[in-house]
Design an enzyme around this catalytic site. Structure first.
Site, PDB file in Angstrom:
ATOM      1  N   HIS A  30       0.855  -1.180   0.000  1.00  0.00           N
ATOM      2  CA  HIS A  30       0.000   0.000   0.000  1.00  0.00           C
ATOM      3  C   HIS A  30       0.899   1.240   0.000  1.00  0.00           C
ATOM      4  CE1 HIS A  30       1.082   0.131   4.219  1.00  0.00           C
ATOM      5  NE2 HIS A  30       0.552  -1.065   4.405  1.00  0.00           N
ATOM      6  N   HIS A  33       4.039   1.337   2.258  1.00  0.00           N
ATOM      7  CA  HIS A  33       5.231   0.655   1.732  1.00  0.00           C
ATOM      8  C   HIS A  33       5.887   1.494   0.632  1.00  0.00           C
ATOM      9  CE1 HIS A  33       2.745  -3.002   2.977  1.00  0.00           C
ATOM     10  NE2 HIS A  33       3.866  -3.190   3.647  1.00  0.00           N
ATOM     11  N   GLN A  62       7.273 -15.378  12.609  1.00  0.00           N
ATOM     12  CA  GLN A  62       6.774 -14.288  13.448  1.00  0.00           C
ATOM     13  C   GLN A  62       5.269 -14.390  13.724  1.00  0.00           C
ATOM     14  OE1 GLN A  62       8.164 -11.427  10.457  1.00  0.00           O
ATOM     15  NE2 GLN A  62       6.265 -10.291  10.746  1.00  0.00           N
ATOM     16  N   LYS A 153       5.520   3.107  11.655  1.00  0.00           N
ATOM     17  CA  LYS A 153       4.248   2.431  11.962  1.00  0.00           C
ATOM     18  C   LYS A 153       4.500   1.289  12.952  1.00  0.00           C
ATOM     19  CE  LYS A 153       0.233   0.285  11.309  1.00  0.00           C
ATOM     20  NZ  LYS A 153       0.499  -1.092  11.058  1.00  0.00           N
TER      21      LYS A 153
HETATM   22  P1  AMP Z   1       4.927  -5.094   6.546  1.00  0.00           P
HETATM   23  O1  AMP Z   1       4.711  -5.492   5.129  1.00  0.00           O
HETATM   24  O2  AMP Z   1       3.649  -4.806   7.281  1.00  0.00           O
HETATM   25  O3  AMP Z   1       5.846  -6.038   7.276  1.00  0.00           O
HETATM   26  O4  AMP Z   1       5.684  -3.695   6.509  1.00  0.00           O
HETATM   27  C1  AMP Z   1       6.885  -3.549   5.824  1.00  0.00           C
HETATM   28  C2  AMP Z   1       7.488  -2.206   6.159  1.00  0.00           C
HETATM   29  O5  AMP Z   1       6.581  -1.171   5.786  1.00  0.00           O
HETATM   30  C3  AMP Z   1       7.761  -2.039   7.670  1.00  0.00           C
HETATM   31  O6  AMP Z   1       8.984  -1.349   7.835  1.00  0.00           O
HETATM   32  C4  AMP Z   1       6.583  -1.209   8.110  1.00  0.00           C
HETATM   33  O7  AMP Z   1       6.839  -0.433   9.272  1.00  0.00           O
HETATM   34  C5  AMP Z   1       6.375  -0.312   6.906  1.00  0.00           C
HETATM   35  N1  AMP Z   1       4.999   0.209   6.898  1.00  0.00           N
HETATM   36  C6  AMP Z   1       3.859  -0.501   6.970  1.00  0.00           C
HETATM   37  N2  AMP Z   1       2.789   0.320   7.007  1.00  0.00           N
HETATM   38  C7  AMP Z   1       3.282   1.585   6.977  1.00  0.00           C
HETATM   39  C8  AMP Z   1       2.678   2.889   7.013  1.00  0.00           C
HETATM   40  N3  AMP Z   1       1.365   3.057   7.095  1.00  0.00           N
HETATM   41  N4  AMP Z   1       3.505   3.961   6.967  1.00  0.00           N
HETATM   42  C9  AMP Z   1       4.856   3.807   6.903  1.00  0.00           C
HETATM   43  N5  AMP Z   1       5.472   2.615   6.867  1.00  0.00           N
HETATM   44  C10 AMP Z   1       4.705   1.509   6.903  1.00  0.00           C
END
Ligand code: AMP
Length: 281
Positions: A30, A33, A62, A153
């Protein structure tokens, strides 16, 4: 943009492209990312010469048995389109579970970052940060980046990774990226798609509450009362609060009184969906 599925394919590419800015994700991408990709791009534009690598891997280590590993959205085709459209990404590294964990249950080594993993999400998800630190360490060893970008986040996760990198002398700079939100303030997350449209609207209340509490904390001594009032209001609005706490931003120590640098952290369930958010004070 290449999509590589194995460590050996990646290593072959990496021998010719040795400077890498890396963004680890679990996919279902989204705008949050994509903001990390933008941040990586701004480094490259400054002439650092890095290539940009995004990993997409839903890491079984995890997830607890009762969590959503099986149902976590896997959308590689759409994710690849979004990354291609940024015009910035050189490689997507999308390994299978057996590629990342070739020794399966016989693997023994895990990374534990004990203190910073305690409390907040560490209480309700006891093995979570161990799983995250282990996979990120493995990904760092596979990808060999010079810089890696993580979102605020997942603030506790960001600090776990920073601590791991410092403790293990990993030659990687960790960069933090600010939280990207929906129009109503809801922090973007792949799990938001578990919310019905009405719940998504309601979920904006979490950020409103964080803002209200942050403002009150700056001007009042009674932090416990402020947080108790906010918890009560959110509970009445249908949230089940997991935690709502003020902590110091650098080591996550609990704060009974406001002192800088501080951050407010919340985790709450709306229906079956667990949402997390945080705000700097
Ligand atoms: P995930 O796919 O949820 O493991 O997230 C991958 C990376 O994207 C991690 O470093 C998250 O902190 C970052 N991330 C996820 N959602 C957001 C957001 N809304 N704003 C900024 N970074 C994000």
């Amino acid at each position: 943009m290449k999509i590589l599925h194995t460590v050996s394919e990646y290593r072959a590419w990496h021998t010719e492209n040795s400077l890498v800015a890396f963004i680890p994700t679990m996919g279902n991408l989204h705008a949050g990312h994509l903001s990390l990709v933008k941040q990586a791009k701004s480094l490259v534009d400054k002439g650092t010469g890095q290539k940009i690598v995004v990993s997409i891997f839903v890491n079984p280590l995890q997830f607890a048995p009762h969590e959503d590993f099986d149902s976590y959205p896997r959308t590689l085709t759409e994710d690849a389109k979004k990354l291609e459209n940024t015009g910035a990404v050189d490689v997507i590294f999308a390994p299978s579970v057996s590629e990342m964990y070739p020794h399966g249950k016989e693997a023994q080594t895990q990374i534990i970052v004990p203190e910073i993993s305690k409390g907040l999400c560490g209480d309700s998800r006891p093995h979570f940060f161990q799983g995250v630190a282990t996979v990120v360490c493995k990904l760092f060893n596979c990808i060999q980046p010079s810089v890696a970008i993580f979102g605020e986040k997942d603030y506790q996760q960001l600090l776990v990774i920073k601590k791991m990198v410092a403790d293990l002398n990993l030659p990687i700079e960790i960069i933090a990226a600010p939280i990207v939100r929906e129009q109503n303030g809801l922090a973007m997350s792949s799990r938001n798609q578990y919310l019905a449209a009405e719940q998504k609207q309601q979920a904006g209340l979490l950020y409103q509450s964080l803002q209200t509490a942050a403002k009150a904390i700056r001007t009042s001594a009674s932090i416990q009362k402020i947080l108790a009032d906010e918890k009560k209001q959110l509970s009445e609005a249908g949230f089940k609060i997991d935690y709502y706490e003020l902590r110091d931003s650098s080591g996550l120590k609990s704060l009974a009184e406001f002192s800088e640098p501080a951050r407010l952290f919340i985790a709450a369930y709306l229906g079956n969906t667990r949402l997390i958010d945080n705000i700097e004070i």
